[in-house]
Scaffold this motif. Structure first.
Motif, PDB file in Angstrom:
ATOM      1  N   PHE A  17       4.356 -27.815 -37.476  1.00 49.40           N
ATOM      2  CA  PHE A  17       3.490 -28.846 -38.038  1.00 49.40           C
ATOM      3  C   PHE A  17       4.283 -29.897 -38.808  1.00 49.40           C
ATOM      4  CE2 PHE A  17       0.642 -30.652 -41.250  1.00 49.40           C
ATOM      5  CZ  PHE A  17      -0.383 -31.093 -40.427  1.00 49.40           C
ATOM      6  N   ASN A  18       3.988 -31.172 -38.485  1.00 46.25           N
ATOM      7  CA  ASN A  18       4.594 -32.338 -39.137  1.00 46.25           C
ATOM      8  C   ASN A  18       6.119 -32.378 -39.028  1.00 46.25           C
ATOM      9  OD1 ASN A  18       2.313 -33.726 -39.858  1.00 46.25           O
ATOM     10  ND2 ASN A  18       2.756 -33.752 -42.037  1.00 46.25           N
ATOM     11  N   LEU A  19       6.653 -31.773 -37.997  1.00 49.62           N
ATOM     12  CA  LEU A  19       8.092 -31.870 -37.749  1.00 49.62           C
ATOM     13  C   LEU A  19       8.321 -32.854 -36.605  1.00 49.62           C
ATOM     14  CD1 LEU A  19       9.163 -28.124 -38.131  1.00 49.62           C
ATOM     15  CD2 LEU A  19       9.115 -29.946 -39.844  1.00 49.62           C
ATOM     16  N   SER A  20       9.563 -33.098 -36.258  1.00 49.97           N
ATOM     17  CA  SER A  20       9.881 -34.127 -35.265  1.00 49.97           C
ATOM     18  C   SER A  20      10.747 -33.548 -34.157  1.00 49.97           C
ATOM     19  CB  SER A  20      10.601 -35.304 -35.922  1.00 49.97           C
ATOM     20  OG  SER A  20      11.792 -34.865 -36.566  1.00 49.97           O
ATOM     21  N   ALA A  21      10.723 -34.214 -33.013  1.00 49.25           N
ATOM     22  CA  ALA A  21      11.518 -33.764 -31.871  1.00 49.25           C
ATOM     23  C   ALA A  21      13.004 -33.824 -32.206  1.00 49.25           C
ATOM     24  CB  ALA A  21      11.216 -34.635 -30.649  1.00 49.25           C
ATOM     25  N   SER A  65      12.687 -29.691 -35.172  1.00 52.53           N
ATOM     26  CA  SER A  65      11.356 -29.447 -34.623  1.00 52.53           C
ATOM     27  C   SER A  65      10.727 -28.120 -35.036  1.00 52.53           C
ATOM     28  CB  SER A  65      11.418 -29.481 -33.091  1.00 52.53           C
ATOM     29  OG  SER A  65      12.212 -28.416 -32.599  1.00 52.53           O
ATOM     30  N   THR A  66      11.511 -27.207 -35.592  1.00 52.75           N
ATOM     31  CA  THR A  66      11.044 -25.828 -35.731  1.00 52.75           C
ATOM     32  C   THR A  66      11.277 -25.285 -37.135  1.00 52.75           C
ATOM     33  OG1 THR A  66      11.588 -25.507 -33.392  1.00 52.75           O
ATOM     34  CG2 THR A  66      11.177 -23.532 -34.697  1.00 52.75           C
ATOM     35  N   ARG A  67      10.289 -24.553 -37.615  1.00 53.19           N
ATOM     36  CA  ARG A  67      10.325 -24.037 -38.983  1.00 53.19           C
ATOM     37  C   ARG A  67      10.316 -22.507 -38.979  1.00 53.19           C
ATOM     38  NH1 ARG A  67       6.154 -26.425 -40.469  1.00 53.19           N
ATOM     39  NH2 ARG A  67       7.030 -28.169 -41.654  1.00 53.19           N
ATOM     40  N   THR A  68      11.130 -21.916 -39.831  1.00 55.01           N
ATOM     41  CA  THR A  68      11.118 -20.473 -40.070  1.00 55.01           C
ATOM     42  C   THR A  68      10.378 -20.189 -41.365  1.00 55.01           C
ATOM     43  OG1 THR A  68      13.063 -19.781 -38.794  1.00 55.01           O
ATOM     44  CG2 THR A  68      12.624 -18.560 -40.808  1.00 55.01           C
ATOM     45  N   GLU A  95      14.971 -19.113 -35.024  1.00 58.80           N
ATOM     46  CA  GLU A  95      15.795 -18.117 -34.360  1.00 58.80           C
ATOM     47  C   GLU A  95      15.283 -17.851 -32.936  1.00 58.80           C
ATOM     48  OE1 GLU A  95      15.988 -17.549 -38.791  1.00 58.80           O
ATOM     49  OE2 GLU A  95      14.471 -18.051 -37.291  1.00 58.80           O
ATOM     50  N   HIS A  96      13.972 -17.754 -32.795  1.00 58.36           N
ATOM     51  CA  HIS A  96      13.391 -17.498 -31.478  1.00 58.36           C
ATOM     52  C   HIS A  96      13.638 -18.657 -30.521  1.00 58.36           C
ATOM     53  CE1 HIS A  96      10.580 -16.766 -28.245  1.00 58.36           C
ATOM     54  NE2 HIS A  96      10.009 -17.929 -28.499  1.00 58.36           N
ATOM     55  N   HIS A  97      13.525 -19.883 -31.004  1.00 60.85           N
ATOM     56  CA  HIS A  97      13.731 -21.019 -30.107  1.00 60.85           C
ATOM     57  C   HIS A  97      15.175 -21.086 -29.618  1.00 60.85           C
ATOM     58  CE1 HIS A  97      10.237 -23.784 -29.557  1.00 60.85           C
ATOM     59  NE2 HIS A  97       9.724 -22.923 -30.425  1.00 60.85           N
ATOM     60  N   HIS A  98      16.106 -20.729 -30.470  1.00 55.68           N
ATOM     61  CA  HIS A  98      17.499 -20.694 -30.030  1.00 55.68           C
ATOM     62  C   HIS A  98      17.756 -19.557 -29.043  1.00 55.68           C
ATOM     63  CE1 HIS A  98      19.703 -23.847 -32.112  1.00 55.68           C
ATOM     64  NE2 HIS A  98      19.009 -23.596 -33.209  1.00 55.68           N
TER      65      HIS A  98
END
Length: 324
Positions: free
Chosen positions: A238-242, A252-255, A274-277
């Motif tokens: 939410f509210n992050l950027s590409a 783009s991704t928050r932990t 971690e999951h996206h990586h």
């Protein structure tokens, strides 16, 4: 990043031996975690049904609250998501079967997710990512629905499933992906029919055993007290950027660092950077990746504690007084 690209990223972020160990499936642990989930729901459902049958309606409904809160975590913001990545069990077919089963039990069209989620990983929050803003923002009434029974979500889900099962394609950006006649649309249509048939089977089975209470407790569960699931899902992006570079995910991704109990129900999806990586690493091994990331200072967006995450969503405008 597709699952097959994980080792390339691993060479940059983890040494080869650490990656190899974290990649290993542990079928015994995965089975134990799955049985714990099943025991949790079966116990609550059995006790609530017994209380209902003896006339203790209020107590029975109160006992269902933790069942409702946890049920939606069987879906795509939870263990169903991990099963989709075929990373929970060593047998890929078992992951697939359970992913589709949990999708059906949570009224989710697996044919949709099987098309959109790989695109989400390839280009998180970029054009073509149909999961870029799946949560929108919540009105006051929307928030109250998530804390009780989300009748609107139930109606929308049922309507879309019926339309897709009848062969009607979605509109907007999704219509470009699921164009009539395409393989993706066939998956969408087949998945919708499976969800409707599966839910009908659940309801019919409960009724044959003389328990309309159980039919409601199971089929309505994905739309009852879903506030924790919805807010945790929103926290992912939410509210992050590409990201500027492929395979980065830092923008783009928050932990979110959670306690072990919430982390169990969420199937460790709070380790989302971690999951996206490393989408091929089993969720029960992501804590090891998190420790490596923490020591390396790789988190650009991180929240400590669920309620701190909810407060962050409030500051960022996730909860609004009107539709946006």
């Amino acid at each position: 990043m597709a699952d097959g690209d994980s080792e390339i990223g691993a060479r940059k972020l983890l040494d080869r031996e650490a990656y190899r160990k974290l990649l290993a499936r542990r079928d015994g642990l995965a089975t134990m975690l799955l049985l714990a989930r099943a025991a949790f729901h079966v116990t609550l459902l059995a006790c609530a049904n017994l209380l209902f049958s003896t006339g203790h309606l209020v107590v029975a409904v109160l006992l269902l609250i933790p069942h409702f809160m946890a049920w939606s975590f069987l879906g795509w913001a939870g263990v169903g998501h991990e099963l989709f990545h075929r990373s929970v069990f060593s047998a890929r077919w078992l992951n697939l079967v359970l992913f589709r089963l949990f999708s059906i039990l949570t009224w989710n069209n697996y044919g949709y997710f099987e098309v959109t989620h790989p695109a989400h990983h390839r280009g998180t929050l970029r054009d073509g990512d149909l999961e870029a803003n799946p949560h929108g923002r919540l009105t006051v009434l929307g928030t109250l629905a998530l804390l009780t029974i989300d009748v609107g979500a139930l109606w929308r889900r049922l309507r879309i499933l019926v339309l897709n099962a009848a062969g009607m394609a979605p509109g907007g950006e999704a219509g470009k992906v699921f164009a009539p006649g395409s393989e993706a649309f066939t998956q969408l249509k087949t998945g919708a029919r499976a969800v409707l048939a599966g839910q009908a089977l659940v309801i019919l089975t409960c009724l044959l055993f003389g328990s309309p209470f159980l039919a409601l407790a199971i089929s309505l569960a994905p739309f009852c007290v879903t506030f924790p699931n919805r807010t945790l899902a929103a926290l992912q992006h939410f509210n992050l950027s590409a990201d500027e570079a492929d395979g980065d995910y830092a923008s783009s991704t928050r932990t979110v660092v959670l306690d072990p109990i919430i982390g169990f129900f969420y199937a460790d999806m709070h380790y989302h950077l971690e999951h996206h990586h490393f989408p091929a690493i089993p969720h029960y091994n992501l804590r090891g990746v998190h420790e490596a990331f923490r020591q390396g200072g790789r988190h650009r967006h991180i929240e400590h504690g669920y309620w701190n995450g909810v407060k962050m969503l409030a500051r960022e405008g996730f909860f609004t007084s009107r539709k946006t």
